[in-house]
Design a protein around this motif. Structure first.
Motif, short mmCIF file in Angstrom:
data_model
loop_
_atom_site.label_atom_id
_atom_site.label_comp_id
_atom_site.label_asym_id
_atom_site.label_seq_id
_atom_site.Cartn_x
_atom_site.Cartn_y
_atom_site.Cartn_z
N VAL A 105 -7.83 0.91 -10.80
CA VAL A 105 -6.58 0.83 -10.91
C VAL A 105 -6.32 2.33 -10.28
N LEU A 106 -5.33 2.03 -9.30
CA LEU A 106 -4.67 3.49 -8.72
C LEU A 106 -3.12 3.51 -9.02
N GLU A 107 -2.97 4.52 -9.87
CA GLU A 107 -1.56 4.73 -10.37
C GLU A 107 -1.04 5.81 -9.48
N PHE A 108 0.16 5.64 -9.00
CA PHE A 108 0.83 6.70 -8.40
C PHE A 108 2.33 6.49 -8.30
N SER A 109 3.18 7.29 -8.17
CA SER A 109 4.68 7.17 -8.05
C SER A 109 5.06 7.57 -6.62
N SER A 110 6.37 6.97 -6.60
CA SER A 110 6.95 7.10 -5.25
C SER A 110 8.30 7.69 -5.23
N LEU A 111 8.45 8.54 -4.05
CA LEU A 111 9.98 9.26 -4.17
C LEU A 111 10.53 8.53 -3.15
N HIS A 112 10.43 7.58 -2.39
CA HIS A 112 10.76 6.81 -1.23
C HIS A 112 12.29 6.31 -1.78
N SER A 113 13.51 6.39 -1.21
CA SER A 113 14.64 5.86 -1.64
C SER A 113 14.76 4.43 -1.18
N GLU A 114 14.18 3.73 -0.06
CA GLU A 114 14.45 2.56 0.42
C GLU A 114 13.09 1.87 0.00
N HIS A 115 13.38 0.42 -0.06
CA HIS A 115 12.07 -0.33 -0.61
C HIS A 115 11.25 -0.56 0.59
N ASP A 116 11.62 -0.70 1.80
CA ASP A 116 10.95 -0.90 3.07
C ASP A 116 10.15 0.26 3.44
N ALA A 117 10.60 1.47 3.29
CA ALA A 117 9.66 2.54 3.51
C ALA A 117 8.69 2.79 2.51
N PHE A 118 8.91 2.19 1.15
CA PHE A 118 7.71 2.28 -0.07
C PHE A 118 6.76 1.10 0.63
N GLU A 119 7.01 0.11 1.01
CA GLU A 119 6.28 -0.88 1.38
C GLU A 119 5.31 -0.39 2.75
N ASP A 120 6.15 0.43 3.72
CA ASP A 120 5.13 0.94 4.75
C ASP A 120 4.24 1.93 4.45
N SER A 121 4.72 2.63 3.46
CA SER A 121 3.70 3.82 2.75
C SER A 121 2.71 2.98 2.13
N LEU A 122 2.70 2.17 1.66
CA LEU A 122 1.80 1.49 0.84
C LEU A 122 0.78 0.80 1.75
N HIS A 123 1.28 0.20 2.88
CA HIS A 123 0.57 -0.53 3.76
C HIS A 123 -0.36 0.81 4.22
N GLU A 124 0.04 2.04 4.60
CA GLU A 124 -0.73 3.00 5.13
C GLU A 124 -1.51 3.60 4.16
N LEU A 125 -1.32 3.53 3.01
CA LEU A 125 -2.02 3.99 1.83
C LEU A 125 -3.34 3.03 2.00
N ASN A 126 -3.22 1.98 1.81
CA ASN A 126 -4.35 0.92 1.84
C ASN A 126 -5.30 1.11 2.85
N ARG A 127 -4.64 1.24 4.03
CA ARG A 127 -5.48 1.44 5.59
C ARG A 127 -6.41 2.63 5.17
N ARG A 128 -5.72 3.76 4.57
CA ARG A 128 -6.55 5.09 4.61
C ARG A 128 -7.50 5.02 3.61
N ILE A 129 -7.28 4.19 2.49
CA ILE A 129 -8.43 4.04 1.62
C ILE A 129 -9.61 3.16 2.12
N ILE A 130 -9.30 2.18 2.83
CA ILE A 130 -10.44 1.49 3.54
C ILE A 130 -11.22 2.34 4.43
N GLU A 131 -10.29 3.21 5.60
CA GLU A 131 -10.80 4.05 6.55
C GLU A 131 -11.77 5.15 5.50
N THR A 132 -11.24 5.86 4.63
CA THR A 132 -12.07 6.78 3.93
C THR A 132 -13.35 6.13 3.44
N LEU A 133 -13.14 4.89 2.88
CA LEU A 133 -14.64 4.42 2.26
C LEU A 133 -15.43 4.22 3.61
N ALA A 134 -15.19 3.63 4.54
CA ALA A 134 -15.96 3.39 5.64
C ALA A 134 -16.69 4.64 6.26
#
Length: 91
Positions: free
Chosen positions: A39-68
């Motif tokens: 479980v990865l726990e983090f907080s967000s300072l995003h003021s818009e939900h769409d910005a948070f979703e975009d950020s989450l998408h990029e976070l997931n991609r970074r995790i996959i790329e880092t593991l690879a």
């Protein structure tokens, strides 16, 4: 460094790339039949939900790329469904 500390470090670094996210924790939640579930726990300072979703998408991609990049292979999730035809002659 143990694999568990490395996993936490990878997660923390992936979160901290985004200035709108704050890393809180990365914990081993359970040992499942075919995986170690974290479980990865983090907080967000995003003021818009769409910005948070975009950020989450990029976070997931970074995790996959880092593991690879670290040579840690994560297989695609799979599921096997076994179906048995009903035998109408023998209820």
């Amino acid at each position: 460094q143990s694999i568990w500390k490395r996993a936490k470090s990878f997660a923390q670094k992936a979160v901290e790339v985004d200035s709108e996210l704050r890393f809180l924790a990365c914990r081993l939640e359970r040992i499942a039949a075919f995986s170690y579930d974290h479980v990865l726990e983090f907080s967000s300072l995003h003021s818009e939900h769409d910005a948070f979703e975009d950020s989450l998408h990029e976070l997931n991609r970074r995790i996959i790329e880092t593991l690879a990049a670290e040579g840690i292979e994560i297989p695609f999730p799979t599921q096997t469904l076994m179906l048995n035809p009903s035998d109408a002659a023998h209820p």
